[in-house]
Design a protein around this motif. Structure first.
Motif, PDB file in Angstrom:
ATOM      1  N   LEU A  75     -12.194  24.869  53.687  1.00  0.00           N
ATOM      2  CA  LEU A  75     -12.653  25.402  55.354  1.00  0.00           C
ATOM      3  C   LEU A  75     -11.167  25.905  55.750  1.00  0.00           C
ATOM      4  N   LYS A  76     -11.457  27.045  56.261  1.00  0.00           N
ATOM      5  CA  LYS A  76     -10.129  28.162  56.924  1.00  0.00           C
ATOM      6  C   LYS A  76      -9.480  26.531  57.785  1.00  0.00           C
ATOM      7  N   ASP A  77      -8.193  27.321  58.345  1.00  0.00           N
ATOM      8  CA  ASP A  77      -7.626  26.078  58.877  1.00  0.00           C
ATOM      9  C   ASP A  77      -7.525  27.460  60.225  1.00  0.00           C
ATOM     10  N   GLU A  78      -8.220  26.713  60.779  1.00  0.00           N
ATOM     11  CA  GLU A  78      -8.787  27.131  62.597  1.00  0.00           C
ATOM     12  C   GLU A  78      -9.296  26.040  63.390  1.00  0.00           C
ATOM     13  N   PRO A 110      -7.496  24.330  53.317  1.00  0.00           N
ATOM     14  CA  PRO A 110      -7.974  22.749  53.017  1.00  0.00           C
ATOM     15  C   PRO A 110      -8.792  22.546  52.569  1.00  0.00           C
ATOM     16  N   VAL A 111      -9.022  21.707  52.132  1.00  0.00           N
ATOM     17  CA  VAL A 111     -10.441  20.900  51.459  1.00  0.00           C
ATOM     18  C   VAL A 111     -10.472  19.631  52.134  1.00  0.00           C
ATOM     19  N   MET A 112     -11.495  19.714  52.723  1.00  0.00           N
ATOM     20  CA  MET A 112     -12.218  18.502  53.581  1.00  0.00           C
ATOM     21  C   MET A 112     -13.079  17.696  52.522  1.00  0.00           C
ATOM     22  N   VAL A 113     -12.983  16.031  52.008  1.00  0.00           N
ATOM     23  CA  VAL A 113     -13.669  15.702  50.611  1.00  0.00           C
ATOM     24  C   VAL A 113     -14.456  14.299  52.073  1.00  0.00           C
TER      25      VAL A 113
END
Length: 139
Positions: A75-78, A110-113
């Motif tokens: 996910l983009k850091d937005e 960043p990655v959301m796990v």
């Protein structure tokens, strides 16, 4: 799909360091970590560069652990991006059991796990919504 290792540790000083020490000695790099605790024990969830070696090393030192699959969504850091991903999953009737993130990816987003009961459906609805899924090799 990403493989995550979960390690059960006693809820006492130094217990998490004992886990990271074993991984350090085995030359396993920790990419992401999340911990959950109860009064008696804690669960460390880790994404590492070599889950097989991590499991073997921890098992040989007496740690109860298991490796299981999780999904990684880039996910983009937005503002609102996490909310949008969770909306996609909710609209698809997909339950998220737990979620955590990691951001240290050498200039990458960043990655959301997260863990779910229906990996195929979760991957399908996220791909249809153009959410970039991350494979273990991309970490």
């Amino acid at each position: 799909m990403i493989r995550q290792i979960s390690v059960f540790v006693e809820n006492q000083p130094g217990s998490m360091m004992n886990v990271t020490n074993v991984l350090t000695e085995a030359h396993v790099n920790i990419r992401a970590i999340s911990t959950f605790d109860t009064p008696e024990f804690g669960i460390m969830r880790l994404v590492v560069d070599d889950p097989v070696r991590a499991k073997e090393s921890l098992t040989s030192k007496g740690f109860v652990n298991r490796v299981n699959d999780v999904i990684g969504a880039e996910l983009k850091d937005e503002k609102g991006n996490l909310n949008q991903m969770l909306k996609i999953l909710a609209d698809g009737q997909i339950n998220v059991n737990y979620i955590y993130s990691f951001v240290i990816r050498e200039g990458k987003a960043p990655v959301m796990v997260f863990h779910t009961d229906d990996f195929e459906k979760a991957e399908s609805v996220l791909k249809q919504a153009d959410v970039k899924l991350v494979e273990e090799a991309e970490l």
